[in-house]
Design an enzyme around this catalytic site. Sequence first.
Site, PDB file in Angstrom:
ATOM      1  N   PHE A   1       0.858  -1.181   0.000  1.00  0.00           N
ATOM      2  CA  PHE A   1       0.000   0.000   0.000  1.00  0.00           C
ATOM      3  C   PHE A   1       0.901   1.240   0.000  1.00  0.00           C
ATOM      4  CE2 PHE A   1      -2.834   3.231   1.669  1.00  0.00           C
ATOM      5  CZ  PHE A   1      -3.943   3.021   0.858  1.00  0.00           C
TER       6      PHE A   1
ATOM      7  N   ASP B   1       1.965  -4.797   8.400  1.00  0.00           N
ATOM      8  CA  ASP B   1       0.779  -3.958   8.256  1.00  0.00           C
ATOM      9  C   ASP B   1      -0.412  -4.910   8.172  1.00  0.00           C
ATOM     10  OD1 ASP B   1      -1.364  -2.455   7.320  1.00  0.00           O
ATOM     11  OD2 ASP B   1      -0.114  -1.142   6.097  1.00  0.00           O
TER      12      ASP B   1
ATOM     13  N   TYR C   1     -10.841   1.269  10.796  1.00  0.00           N
ATOM     14  CA  TYR C   1     -12.087   1.564  10.055  1.00  0.00           C
ATOM     15  C   TYR C   1     -12.478   0.495   9.053  1.00  0.00           C
ATOM     16  CZ  TYR C   1      -8.365   3.572   7.118  1.00  0.00           C
ATOM     17  OH  TYR C   1      -7.210   3.769   6.421  1.00  0.00           O
ATOM     18  N   LYS C   2     -11.672  -0.567   8.935  1.00  0.00           N
ATOM     19  CA  LYS C   2     -12.004  -1.616   7.956  1.00  0.00           C
ATOM     20  C   LYS C   2     -12.808  -2.706   8.665  1.00  0.00           C
ATOM     21  CE  LYS C   2      -7.807  -0.616   5.302  1.00  0.00           C
ATOM     22  NZ  LYS C   2      -8.337  -0.114   4.048  1.00  0.00           N
TER      23      LYS C   2
ATOM     24  N   ARG D   1     -12.541  -4.637  -6.935  1.00  0.00           N
ATOM     25  CA  ARG D   1     -12.231  -5.267  -5.645  1.00  0.00           C
ATOM     26  C   ARG D   1     -13.519  -5.459  -4.852  1.00  0.00           C
ATOM     27  NH1 ARG D   1      -8.415  -2.521  -1.029  1.00  0.00           N
ATOM     28  NH2 ARG D   1     -10.198  -1.130  -0.915  1.00  0.00           N
TER      29      ARG D   1
HETATM   30  C1  LIG Z   1      -2.404  -1.813   3.749  1.00  0.00           C
HETATM   31  C2  LIG Z   1      -2.852  -0.446   4.144  1.00  0.00           C
HETATM   32  N1  LIG Z   1      -2.096   0.293   4.974  1.00  0.00           N
HETATM   33  C3  LIG Z   1      -2.478   1.524   5.366  1.00  0.00           C
HETATM   34  C4  LIG Z   1      -3.663   2.066   4.903  1.00  0.00           C
HETATM   35  C5  LIG Z   1      -4.109   3.448   5.251  1.00  0.00           C
HETATM   36  O1  LIG Z   1      -3.472   4.072   6.263  1.00  0.00           O
HETATM   37  P1  LIG Z   1      -4.123   5.359   6.936  1.00  0.00           P
HETATM   38  O2  LIG Z   1      -5.246   4.885   7.808  1.00  0.00           O
HETATM   39  O3  LIG Z   1      -3.027   6.000   7.650  1.00  0.00           O
HETATM   40  O4  LIG Z   1      -4.709   6.201   5.844  1.00  0.00           O
HETATM   41  C6  LIG Z   1      -4.473   1.325   4.047  1.00  0.00           C
HETATM   42  C7  LIG Z   1      -5.740   1.906   3.569  1.00  0.00           C
HETATM   43  O5  LIG Z   1      -6.506   1.343   2.853  1.00  0.00           O
HETATM   44  C8  LIG Z   1      -4.061   0.046   3.657  1.00  0.00           C
HETATM   45  O6  LIG Z   1      -4.804  -0.678   2.825  1.00  0.00           O
END
Ligand SMILES: Cc1ncc(COP(=O)(O)O)c(C=O)c1O
Length: 430
Positions: free
Chosen positions: A131, A207, A232-233, A389
């Site tokens: 990401f 991550d 938030y996911k 997706r």
């Molecule tokens: C793998 C991954 N890392 C990080 C993030 C986003 O990070 P942040 O909440 O700091 O915007 C996402 C967002 O979709 C993601 O898919």
Amino acid sequence: MSQTTRDHFLALDERDPLAPLRDQFTLPPGVIYLDGNSLGALPRATADRLGRAITDEWGTGLIRSWNDAGWVELPARVGAKIGRLLGAGPGEVVAADSTSINLFKVLAAALRLQEDRAPGRRVIVSQRGNFPTDLYIAQGLADLLGRGAAGGYTLRLVDGPDELPHAVDERTAVVLLTQVDYRTGALLAMAKTSALAHEKGALIIWDLAHSAGAIPLDLPGDGADFAIGCGYKYLNGGPGAPAFVWVASRHQEAFWQPLSGWFGHAAPFAFEPDYRPAPGIARYLCGTPAVLSMIALDSGLDTVLAAEARGGMPALRAKSIALTGAFIELVEARCQGHALSLVSPRDPALRGSQASFAAGPELARGYAVMQALIARGVIGDFRAPDVLRFGFTPLYTRFVDVWDAVEILSDILATRSWDAPRFHQRAAVT
Ligand SMILES: Cc1ncc(COP(=O)(O)O)c(C=O)c1O
């Protein structure tokens, strides 16, 4: 074949022991929501809980609520709930800030740890398809640290996990990987990959944005050093919810992370002029927590933890595999000849909780197809350059949703209704 009827999918829902968990959410009628991997659905309890927090705790309690309503303990309390989903030990998780910011903290801490014990290690290894925020944060930190006397860091990117054994070497300080690829849904084996990093003397940061609440995890058992992820996911904490940070107990006292704000101080209300890190994971806090967002996240977590009485993460994972598997099978059977090709791993053991299809040039590479689906109530998302997706959240996605979504997709493709000009207009968020 009996699986090719809607009734078969209705029957699967009837037999599903997790089905009652859907009642925890308010989902709009006429919508099949396949984007919980981007923004989890709204839990029914959240509006009430936030309403009470606003009127009672903030409105009436005012500043007293930091103590009386336990606001000050929220990062640790919410973190402990997240910890249950990560297989974490006590005091290993806090909820705070965003995933990007938490990555900055743990990457800086990991590099600093390595600098102390293996100063020659100046490479961060990650995946090109990671990401982007992960790569950007690594680039920013490498740039910042590169200005010091000790020399800079290099970001070494691999195209796939099979290149890791070669790419991780005696120069590698940290391996930074996302367990479930946001585009393809490919799932990395945590234990094996962590062991590979450790064999070469590197530390590993995971991550877990697309893992937490979707995949059973055992961070200490699988040898992780640091982990971060989104609220938030799959944790249903609401838009912009606080993220989390997990640090293996063995590393917690070794270094204080560089965003050394007062909430990570050993005695924030002593107002000392010098920073002294709090013991343990609390030093990964920075400033005042976003209390209302933290309460919404707490409410979202309760919807996931409610599954514990029904088999917990293993049961959610089994349903997720069944949902994604059925979706892939149906799309391939019913949308044949329409230039969609599976980019998610076919083997469920190698797949997260999403199914992604690449759209060919015949579909103008897919953006308009997703817009047409959304207009018909099937909400997934589009990831450039060509990926449709679809995320499956077993807490609230039904088997019949899989059937209905594919019916609508196949109709949109057969009639080419996606090709209307309005579906080609790009919005800021895809
Ligand atoms: C793998 C991954 N890392 C990080 C993030 C986003 O990070 P942040 O909440 O700091 O915007 C996402 C967002 O979709 C993601 O898919």
